[in-house]
Design a protein around this motif. Structure first.
Motif, PDB file in Angstrom:
ATOM      1  N   ARG A  15       6.230 -13.154   3.030  1.00  0.00           N
ATOM      2  CA  ARG A  15       6.680 -11.819   2.640  1.00  0.00           C
ATOM      3  C   ARG A  15       5.523 -10.875   2.879  1.00  0.00           C
ATOM      4  O   ARG A  15       4.711 -10.638   1.982  1.00  0.00           O
ATOM      5  CB  ARG A  15       7.046 -11.799   1.159  1.00  0.00           C
ATOM      6  CG  ARG A  15       8.343 -12.484   0.847  1.00  0.00           C
ATOM      7  CD  ARG A  15       8.390 -12.808  -0.633  1.00  0.00           C
ATOM      8  NE  ARG A  15       9.670 -13.436  -0.935  1.00  0.00           N
ATOM      9  CZ  ARG A  15      10.642 -12.819  -1.595  1.00  0.00           C
ATOM     10  NH1 ARG A  15      10.465 -11.611  -2.050  1.00  0.00           N
ATOM     11  NH2 ARG A  15      11.770 -13.443  -1.814  1.00  0.00           N
ATOM     12  N   ALA A  16       5.448 -10.349   4.070  1.00  0.00           N
ATOM     13  CA  ALA A  16       4.309  -9.488   4.434  1.00  0.00           C
ATOM     14  C   ALA A  16       4.368  -8.180   3.654  1.00  0.00           C
ATOM     15  O   ALA A  16       3.357  -7.668   3.199  1.00  0.00           O
ATOM     16  CB  ALA A  16       4.321  -9.225   5.933  1.00  0.00           C
ATOM     17  N   VAL A  17       5.567  -7.635   3.529  1.00  0.00           N
ATOM     18  CA  VAL A  17       5.773  -6.400   2.769  1.00  0.00           C
ATOM     19  C   VAL A  17       6.963  -6.668   1.860  1.00  0.00           C
ATOM     20  O   VAL A  17       7.986  -7.186   2.297  1.00  0.00           O
ATOM     21  CB  VAL A  17       6.048  -5.206   3.718  1.00  0.00           C
ATOM     22  CG1 VAL A  17       6.333  -3.943   2.919  1.00  0.00           C
ATOM     23  CG2 VAL A  17       4.875  -4.990   4.658  1.00  0.00           C
ATOM     24  N   GLY A  37      -4.594  -8.667   4.801  1.00  0.00           N
ATOM     25  CA  GLY A  37      -3.359  -9.419   4.634  1.00  0.00           C
ATOM     26  C   GLY A  37      -2.422  -8.840   3.592  1.00  0.00           C
ATOM     27  O   GLY A  37      -1.395  -9.435   3.265  1.00  0.00           O
ATOM     28  N   ALA A  38      -2.748  -7.650   3.074  1.00  0.00           N
ATOM     29  CA  ALA A  38      -1.925  -7.047   2.026  1.00  0.00           C
ATOM     30  C   ALA A  38      -0.600  -6.505   2.562  1.00  0.00           C
ATOM     31  O   ALA A  38       0.337  -6.284   1.807  1.00  0.00           O
ATOM     32  CB  ALA A  38      -2.705  -5.929   1.341  1.00  0.00           C
ATOM     33  N   GLY A  39      -0.535  -6.291   3.867  1.00  0.00           N
ATOM     34  CA  GLY A  39       0.698  -5.771   4.459  1.00  0.00           C
ATOM     35  C   GLY A  39       0.584  -4.331   4.944  1.00  0.00           C
ATOM     36  O   GLY A  39       1.588  -3.704   5.275  1.00  0.00           O
ATOM     37  N   LYS A  40      -0.628  -3.822   5.045  1.00  0.00           N
ATOM     38  CA  LYS A  40      -0.828  -2.430   5.459  1.00  0.00           C
ATOM     39  C   LYS A  40      -0.368  -2.214   6.905  1.00  0.00           C
ATOM     40  O   LYS A  40       0.422  -1.320   7.186  1.00  0.00           O
ATOM     41  CB  LYS A  40      -2.310  -2.035   5.330  1.00  0.00           C
ATOM     42  CG  LYS A  40      -2.867  -2.205   3.933  1.00  0.00           C
ATOM     43  CD  LYS A  40      -4.327  -1.801   3.861  1.00  0.00           C
ATOM     44  CE  LYS A  40      -5.260  -2.639   4.722  1.00  0.00           C
ATOM     45  NZ  LYS A  40      -5.367  -4.049   4.296  1.00  0.00           N
ATOM     46  N   THR A  41      -0.902  -3.045   7.797  1.00  0.00           N
ATOM     47  CA  THR A  41      -0.566  -2.874   9.214  1.00  0.00           C
ATOM     48  C   THR A  41       0.936  -3.034   9.440  1.00  0.00           C
ATOM     49  O   THR A  41       1.554  -2.260  10.176  1.00  0.00           O
ATOM     50  CB  THR A  41      -1.353  -3.896  10.060  1.00  0.00           C
ATOM     51  OG1 THR A  41      -2.744  -3.640   9.897  1.00  0.00           O
ATOM     52  CG2 THR A  41      -0.995  -3.792  11.522  1.00  0.00           C
ATOM     53  N   THR A  42       1.525  -4.028   8.786  1.00  0.00           N
ATOM     54  CA  THR A  42       2.959  -4.254   8.946  1.00  0.00           C
ATOM     55  C   THR A  42       3.748  -3.032   8.475  1.00  0.00           C
ATOM     56  O   THR A  42       4.699  -2.604   9.137  1.00  0.00           O
ATOM     57  CB  THR A  42       3.380  -5.513   8.167  1.00  0.00           C
ATOM     58  OG1 THR A  42       2.562  -6.605   8.589  1.00  0.00           O
ATOM     59  CG2 THR A  42       4.838  -5.858   8.422  1.00  0.00           C
ATOM     60  N   THR A  43       3.336  -2.446   7.355  1.00  0.00           N
ATOM     61  CA  THR A  43       4.015  -1.253   6.838  1.00  0.00           C
ATOM     62  C   THR A  43       3.920  -0.102   7.841  1.00  0.00           C
ATOM     63  O   THR A  43       4.923   0.548   8.157  1.00  0.00           O
ATOM     64  CB  THR A  43       3.373  -0.812   5.503  1.00  0.00           C
ATOM     65  OG1 THR A  43       3.479  -1.895   4.571  1.00  0.00           O
ATOM     66  CG2 THR A  43       4.067   0.413   4.931  1.00  0.00           C
ATOM     67  N   LEU A  79      -3.334   2.617  15.835  1.00  0.00           N
ATOM     68  CA  LEU A  79      -3.125   1.366  15.126  1.00  0.00           C
ATOM     69  C   LEU A  79      -4.155   0.322  15.499  1.00  0.00           C
ATOM     70  O   LEU A  79      -4.681   0.319  16.616  1.00  0.00           O
ATOM     71  CB  LEU A  79      -1.729   0.811  15.458  1.00  0.00           C
ATOM     72  CG  LEU A  79      -0.563   1.578  14.867  1.00  0.00           C
ATOM     73  CD1 LEU A  79       0.743   1.022  15.372  1.00  0.00           C
ATOM     74  CD2 LEU A  79      -0.614   1.509  13.356  1.00  0.00           C
ATOM     75  N   GLU A  80      -4.390  -0.548  14.552  1.00  0.00           N
ATOM     76  CA  GLU A  80      -5.233  -1.713  14.778  1.00  0.00           C
ATOM     77  C   GLU A  80      -4.618  -2.505  15.933  1.00  0.00           C
ATOM     78  O   GLU A  80      -3.406  -2.554  16.061  1.00  0.00           O
ATOM     79  CB  GLU A  80      -5.140  -2.571  13.515  1.00  0.00           C
ATOM     80  CG  GLU A  80      -6.398  -3.219  13.072  1.00  0.00           C
ATOM     81  CD  GLU A  80      -6.111  -4.082  11.844  1.00  0.00           C
ATOM     82  OE1 GLU A  80      -7.063  -4.485  11.244  1.00  0.00           O
ATOM     83  OE2 GLU A  80      -4.946  -4.342  11.523  1.00  0.00           O
ATOM     84  N   ALA A  81      -5.451  -3.125  16.720  1.00  0.00           N
ATOM     85  CA  ALA A  81      -4.953  -3.996  17.786  1.00  0.00           C
ATOM     86  C   ALA A  81      -4.101  -3.263  18.807  1.00  0.00           C
ATOM     87  O   ALA A  81      -3.277  -3.844  19.477  1.00  0.00           O
ATOM     88  CB  ALA A  81      -4.163  -5.173  17.227  1.00  0.00           C
TER      89      ALA A  81
ATOM     90  N   ILE B 258       6.636  -5.746  17.534  1.00  0.00           N
ATOM     91  CA  ILE B 258       5.323  -5.647  18.163  1.00  0.00           C
ATOM     92  C   ILE B 258       4.296  -5.673  17.037  1.00  0.00           C
ATOM     93  O   ILE B 258       4.108  -4.679  16.338  1.00  0.00           O
ATOM     94  CB  ILE B 258       5.190  -4.343  18.969  1.00  0.00           C
ATOM     95  CG1 ILE B 258       6.352  -4.187  19.949  1.00  0.00           C
ATOM     96  CG2 ILE B 258       3.858  -4.296  19.696  1.00  0.00           C
ATOM     97  CD1 ILE B 258       6.444  -5.265  20.994  1.00  0.00           C
ATOM     98  N   THR B 259       3.679  -6.814  16.828  1.00  0.00           N
ATOM     99  CA  THR B 259       2.700  -6.914  15.724  1.00  0.00           C
ATOM    100  C   THR B 259       1.304  -7.136  16.268  1.00  0.00           C
ATOM    101  O   THR B 259       1.149  -7.441  17.430  1.00  0.00           O
ATOM    102  CB  THR B 259       3.024  -8.073  14.767  1.00  0.00           C
ATOM    103  OG1 THR B 259       3.065  -9.276  15.510  1.00  0.00           O
ATOM    104  CG2 THR B 259       4.353  -7.846  14.083  1.00  0.00           C
TER     105      THR B 259
END
Ligand code: ADP
Ligand code: MG
Lengths: 296, 259
Positions: A15-17, A37-43, A79-81, B258-259
């Motif tokens: 559960r990333a977010v 790993g808190a889910g920031k990037t995914t959000t 964004l990161e990456a 896209i991750t």
């Protein structure tokens, strides 16, 4: 205005977010804080239409990113990456974005100058340092002067001067009415610029408050004065706990206004008054650790 | 859409990958042509290695060398989309164009156009070498006889379409190395075998389509004996391959996070 409502993303069992909700308002820098790993990037990627939410909504000015007309002119994102083709020059990278989104190419050299890349404009990105890539990502984000800015760990890889410049830059944009959402896993990067902080851990919001409120809760204040003995006595009378270290007093149990009153009463000249930085850091750690179920 | 196509063309031009693909396709063209020039009408063990330049088939062979490097156009197309994943530039691409099928459509058009340009380059180089060689050897120096216009025009079209097929394939496979292995393995092994073993099936494969469009067999051997679609059928077939790959990709791989 950025609005995230009950946003959830599962990657298989992860559960990333997890039911995340918050808002970022115009004219403010909103710090999006949380451990790795808190889910920031995914959000942020869900906000930008790159990742499909499992449930919930992520809206920019009331619309989904994918529904925005000319999104690059509405929302700037770094964004990161996010990669650059190593064989393409910084200027060509920006020209491609201009062409694809119908922005005049006049702005390219301007943003390159703004981000300190003017001299590197004609060089291939393959030879860029991490900090230069971050600057180029930022240049891309502000290329069309969008009113909303979403930045994922923009301070990563920047040197101290770069971080200082970034703070001022974000402040300037927010003061001009931009909505700035900036993520970080390092509190110190955000605490000097953010007006509002959203702290996340394990995909959930653990705190959503003005930065000032969080600072107020921090474990005490640092007070430097020319009259430490008099002020310490007055603070003690006001109910504060004081730890004296030469001309520096570490005070808890009294807020900044209380210190001011005590100083006035004691006739003490203050030379420094601020939040105990380590205290704020500790608050951040406690909030995130509590969610992670560990001890700070 | 025109803006997106122009942006894609700038993307191609702003790195040097296309130069490599151009060099490789020209290299193959010149290699094939060199063989023809060296062996046409030359006696080997008492027999002619290839018919002399007075034979129309040999003239066709000279010009058909132009299409020897079409496979590199497919690789160009493959890199055109898989490179975006490989270098993570796909994030920026989708930020600019969040309706992903539009990006894919723009790429299909851009790579088709670029492939056509490469085709023109290959044709020009081929003519520049073949024409004087034929003149020296006493062959036909007409660019209008012996199906030469079809061969050269078909080469240009085939190169454009091959780039488009490569793009569709790349979108579907996403992984650059895997897509290139699939393309090369297919063209060099599967298709080579099927074309000889089952010509009735072979004509429906990409190389069969190229043969149909250019009216010439790639390399040596008698192209005339193989089952071959009409030229328009070959072009339609390649277009269908490219669009089908891209359409399937749109509903599968291109939709992924896209991750
Ligand atoms: N594509 C993915 N597949 C599986 N798990 C993922 C994927 N992307 C992120 N995660 C997981 O989701 C969680 C949140 O990651 P992320 O959003 O990158 O956090 P942050 O940016 O706060 O460091 C992590 O546990 C990470 O491992
Ligand atoms: Mg992150």
């Amino acid at each position: 205005m950025i609005l995230v409502e009950e946003l959830t993303k599962h990657f298989g069992p992860v559960r990333a977010v997890d039911g995340l909700s918050f808002a970022a308002r115009p004219g403010e820098v909103t710090g999006f804080l949380g451990p790795n790993g808190a889910g920031k990037t995914t959000t942020l990627r869900m906000l930008l239409g790159l990742v499909a939410p499992t449930s919930g909504r992520a809206l920019i000015d009331g619309e989904r990113y994918a529904d925005l007309d000319r999104p690059v002119a509405r929302v700037g994102a770094a964004l990161e990456a996010t990669g650059f083709h190593p064989g393409r020059t910084a200027r060509d990278h920006l020209r491609v974005v201009c062409r694809a989104s119908g922005i005049a190419e006049d702005g390219v050299d301007e943003v390159l100058g703004l981000t300190g890349l003017a001299d590197a404009a004609g060089r291939r990105v393959g030879g860029f340092s991490l900090g230069m890539r971050q600057r180029l990502a930022l240049a891309t984000a502000v290329l069309a002067r969008p009113p909303v800015l979403i930045l994922d760990e923009p301070a990563n890889g920047l040197d101290p001067a770069g971080i200082h410049w970034l703070r001022g830059f974000l402040r300037h944009l927010a003061d001009g009415g931009c909505t700035v959402l900036v993520s970080s896993h390092v509190l110190a990067e955000v605490e000097q610029t953010a007006d509002h902080v959203v702290i996340v851990a394990r995909g959930k919001v653990v705190r959503d408050a003005p930065l000032a409120e969080l600072v107020g809760e921090a474990d005490g204040l640092r007070v430097r004065t020319e009259h430490p003995a008099e002020l310490a006595a007055e603070l003690d009378r006001a109910g504060g706990a004081v730890h004296r270290d030469g001309d520096l007093l570490r005070v808890s149990g009294v807020d900044a206004a209380g210190v001011g009153r005590a100083a006035l009463a004691a006739g003490a000249v203050l030379t420094e008054l601020g939040a105990e930085r380590s205290g704020l850091e500790k608050t951040f750690l406690e909030l995130t650790m509590a969610e992670l179920g560990g001890d700070p | 859409m025109i803006a997106l196509v122009r942006a894609e063309l700038l993307k191609i031009r702003s790195t040097r990958m296309w130069l490599g693909m151009l060099a490789l396709s020209l290299g193959f063209t010149l290699l094939g042509l060199g063989f023809y020039i060296a062996l046409a009408g030359v006696e080997m063990n008492g027999e002619a290695a290839l018919p002399p330049v007075t034979d129309p088939a040999t003239v066709r062979g000279f010009y058909a060398a132009a299409s020897a490097g079409t496979l590199f156009m497919m690789i160009l197309g493959i890199i055109g989309i898989t490179g975006e994943y490989r270098y993570q530039t796909i994030t920026q691409a989708f930020l600019v164009t969040p309706r992903r099928y539009r990006l894919l459509a723009a790429k299909l058009v851009a790579y088709f156009l670029f492939g056509l340009a490469f085709g023109v380059a290959n044709v020009l180089v081929t003519v520049a070498v073949a024409l004087p060689a034929l003149a020296v050897k006493g062959g036909s120096t007409s660019l209008l006889d012996n199906d030469v216009p079809t061969i050269l025009g078909g080469t240009v079209l085939a190169m454009g379409l091959y780039a488009l097929v490569g793009l569709g394939l790349g979108a579907l496979v996403r992984n650059q190395v895997a897509a290139i292995i699939v393309a090369v393995g297919w063209a060099q092994l599967v298709e080579a075998i099927l074309t000889v073993a089952l010509p009735s099936v072979g004509q429906w494969l990409p190389a069969g389509a190229v043969r149909a469009i250019t009216r010439a067999n790639i390399g040596f051997g008698g192209g005339g004996e193989l089952d071959t679609l009409p030229a328009w059928g070959g072009a339609a077939l390649l277009l269908a391959y490219g669009l089908a790959f891209a359409a399937i990709a749109t509903f599968t791989t291109v939709r992924r996070d896209i991750t």
